[in-house]
Design a protein around this motif. Structure first.
Motif, PDB file in Angstrom:
ATOM      1  N   HIS A  43      -2.133  27.537  18.771  1.00 56.04           N
ATOM      2  CA  HIS A  43      -2.232  27.521  20.292  1.00 56.04           C
ATOM      3  C   HIS A  43      -1.571  26.382  21.089  1.00 56.04           C
ATOM      4  CE1 HIS A  43      -5.679  30.195  20.103  1.00 56.04           C
ATOM      5  NE2 HIS A  43      -5.972  29.579  19.081  1.00 56.04           N
ATOM      6  N   PHE A  44      -0.594  26.828  22.233  1.00 50.44           N
ATOM      7  CA  PHE A  44       0.086  25.714  22.677  1.00 50.44           C
ATOM      8  C   PHE A  44      -0.729  24.708  23.433  1.00 50.44           C
ATOM      9  CE2 PHE A  44       1.748  24.219  26.777  1.00 50.44           C
ATOM     10  CZ  PHE A  44       2.799  23.389  26.513  1.00 50.44           C
ATOM     11  N   TYR A  56      10.910  19.959  28.115  1.00 54.91           N
ATOM     12  CA  TYR A  56      10.017  19.876  26.807  1.00 54.91           C
ATOM     13  C   TYR A  56      10.358  20.878  25.858  1.00 54.91           C
ATOM     14  CZ  TYR A  56       6.044  22.120  28.980  1.00 54.91           C
ATOM     15  OH  TYR A  56       5.390  22.997  29.543  1.00 54.91           O
ATOM     16  N   GLN A  57       9.957  20.714  24.819  1.00 52.88           N
ATOM     17  CA  GLN A  57      10.008  21.960  23.651  1.00 52.88           C
ATOM     18  C   GLN A  57       8.667  21.743  22.791  1.00 52.88           C
ATOM     19  OE1 GLN A  57      13.454  21.634  21.496  1.00 52.88           O
ATOM     20  NE2 GLN A  57      12.756  19.910  20.215  1.00 52.88           N
ATOM     21  N   TYR A  58       8.325  22.841  22.414  1.00 51.34           N
ATOM     22  CA  TYR A  58       7.022  23.112  21.349  1.00 51.34           C
ATOM     23  C   TYR A  58       7.329  23.785  20.141  1.00 51.34           C
ATOM     24  CZ  TYR A  58       2.359  23.662  20.049  1.00 51.34           C
ATOM     25  OH  TYR A  58       0.985  23.468  19.444  1.00 51.34           O
ATOM     26  N   TRP A  59       7.090  23.402  19.150  1.00 48.36           N
ATOM     27  CA  TRP A  59       7.292  24.062  18.068  1.00 48.36           C
ATOM     28  C   TRP A  59       5.967  24.859  17.318  1.00 48.36           C
ATOM     29  CZ3 TRP A  59      11.969  24.761  15.467  1.00 48.36           C
ATOM     30  CH2 TRP A  59      13.123  23.997  15.968  1.00 48.36           C
ATOM     31  N   PHE A  60       5.996  26.394  17.655  1.00 49.19           N
ATOM     32  CA  PHE A  60       4.797  26.899  17.160  1.00 49.19           C
ATOM     33  C   PHE A  60       5.183  26.766  15.425  1.00 49.19           C
ATOM     34  CE2 PHE A  60       4.995  28.235  21.351  1.00 49.19           C
ATOM     35  CZ  PHE A  60       3.529  28.475  21.847  1.00 49.19           C
ATOM     36  N   ALA A  61       6.180  27.032  15.120  1.00 43.86           N
ATOM     37  CA  ALA A  61       6.358  27.141  13.483  1.00 43.86           C
ATOM     38  C   ALA A  61       7.713  26.453  13.213  1.00 43.86           C
ATOM     39  CB  ALA A  61       6.415  28.534  12.960  1.00 43.86           C
ATOM     40  N   ASP A  62       7.927  25.424  12.551  1.00 45.10           N
ATOM     41  CA  ASP A  62       9.128  25.055  12.099  1.00 45.10           C
ATOM     42  C   ASP A  62       9.482  25.058  10.687  1.00 45.10           C
ATOM     43  OD1 ASP A  62       7.772  23.061  10.554  1.00 45.10           O
ATOM     44  OD2 ASP A  62       7.869  21.279  11.997  1.00 45.10           O
ATOM     45  N   LYS A  63      10.552  24.743  10.283  1.00 44.50           N
ATOM     46  CA  LYS A  63      11.131  24.941   8.939  1.00 44.50           C
ATOM     47  C   LYS A  63      10.531  24.358   7.598  1.00 44.50           C
ATOM     48  CE  LYS A  63      14.537  21.396   9.204  1.00 44.50           C
ATOM     49  NZ  LYS A  63      15.969  20.972   9.156  1.00 44.50           N
ATOM     50  N   ASN A  64       9.609  23.223   8.094  1.00 44.16           N
ATOM     51  CA  ASN A  64       8.658  22.559   7.098  1.00 44.16           C
ATOM     52  C   ASN A  64       7.389  23.525   6.880  1.00 44.16           C
ATOM     53  OD1 ASN A  64      10.671  20.557   6.851  1.00 44.16           O
ATOM     54  ND2 ASN A  64       9.776  19.711   8.551  1.00 44.16           N
ATOM     55  N   PHE A  65       7.091  24.358   7.699  1.00 47.57           N
ATOM     56  CA  PHE A  65       5.856  25.071   7.686  1.00 47.57           C
ATOM     57  C   PHE A  65       6.247  26.677   7.194  1.00 47.57           C
ATOM     58  CE2 PHE A  65       2.583  27.826   9.427  1.00 47.57           C
ATOM     59  CZ  PHE A  65       1.502  27.345   8.565  1.00 47.57           C
ATOM     60  N   THR A  66       7.186  27.338   7.673  1.00 41.97           N
ATOM     61  CA  THR A  66       7.396  28.482   7.296  1.00 41.97           C
ATOM     62  C   THR A  66       8.489  28.736   6.004  1.00 41.97           C
ATOM     63  OG1 THR A  66       9.375  28.780   8.791  1.00 41.97           O
ATOM     64  CG2 THR A  66       7.329  29.173   9.956  1.00 41.97           C
ATOM     65  N   LYS A  72       9.904  28.173  18.477  1.00 44.85           N
ATOM     66  CA  LYS A  72       9.810  27.216  19.345  1.00 44.85           C
ATOM     67  C   LYS A  72       9.965  27.748  20.679  1.00 44.85           C
ATOM     68  CE  LYS A  72      13.812  25.081  20.277  1.00 44.85           C
ATOM     69  NZ  LYS A  72      14.985  24.083  20.279  1.00 44.85           N
ATOM     70  N   MET A  73       9.122  26.974  21.554  1.00 46.55           N
ATOM     71  CA  MET A  73       9.188  27.267  23.094  1.00 46.55           C
ATOM     72  C   MET A  73       9.828  26.301  23.662  1.00 46.55           C
ATOM     73  SD  MET A  73       6.176  28.238  25.768  1.00 46.55           S
ATOM     74  CE  MET A  73       5.269  26.898  25.453  1.00 46.55           C
ATOM     75  N   SER A  74      11.047  26.598  24.637  1.00 45.10           N
ATOM     76  CA  SER A  74      11.692  25.499  25.373  1.00 45.10           C
ATOM     77  C   SER A  74      11.133  25.786  26.859  1.00 45.10           C
ATOM     78  CB  SER A  74      13.161  25.673  25.169  1.00 45.10           C
ATOM     79  OG  SER A  74      13.385  25.065  23.840  1.00 45.10           O
TER      80      SER A  74
END
Length: 146
Positions: A43-44, A56-66, A72-74
């Motif tokens: 959740h954001f 700002y930016q928010y990573w919902f899923a990054d390369k270390n998780f997926t 990402k949301m920008s």
């Protein structure tokens, strides 16, 4: 020093260097992720967002998780962009959530609004900027080429 002693020193040195290399590899190799319902739902949370020069930016899923994709949301302030037009070997999708975006692709530009997807083929020169008077909010979906 006898040749046998030199060989022994060289072998010990190689063993020590190999052990150090293995330790470095262990430190830099991500541990295996155990996926669960709790860590697969994101959740954001503005408090976990990263401030940028233009919003700002928010990573919902990054390369270390997926396994290979990022989400990402920008959020970009009016009249600004996250960076100049560029290109990279990965394909990329943008999905406009709110605001007005100026989308540049290989020499052409279009202005789009919410509920619009934008596709960037591999190695295409592209960019996105805020063309409106309110914040631009969009998702970025990208495959990570490891």
């Amino acid at each position: 020093m006898k040749p046998a002693s030199i060989i022994k020193i060289a072998i010990v040195t190689l063993i020590v260097q190999s052990a150090k290399a293995q330790e470095t590899k262990k430190e830099t190799t991500p541990t295996e992720i155990k996926y669960s319902l709790e860590n697969c739902v994101n959740h954001f949370d503005l408090n976990k967002a990263t401030k940028t020069k233009v919003g700002y930016q928010y990573w919902f899923a990054d390369k270390n998780f997926t396994q290979e994709n990022t989400l990402k949301m920008s959020i970009v302030e009016p009249g600004k962009s996250t960076h100049a037009p560029h290109h990279h070997p990965e394909e990329e999708f943008f999905y406009i959530l709110e605001g007005s975006a100026s989308f540049f692709l290989d020499g052409k530009t279009v202005i789009v609004g919410p509920n619009t997807s934008l596709y960037c083929p591999p190695n295409a020169e592209h960019g996105i900027s805020n063309a409106g008077k309110t914040d631009l909010k969009y998702l970025v979906i990208k495959k990570d080429l490891r």
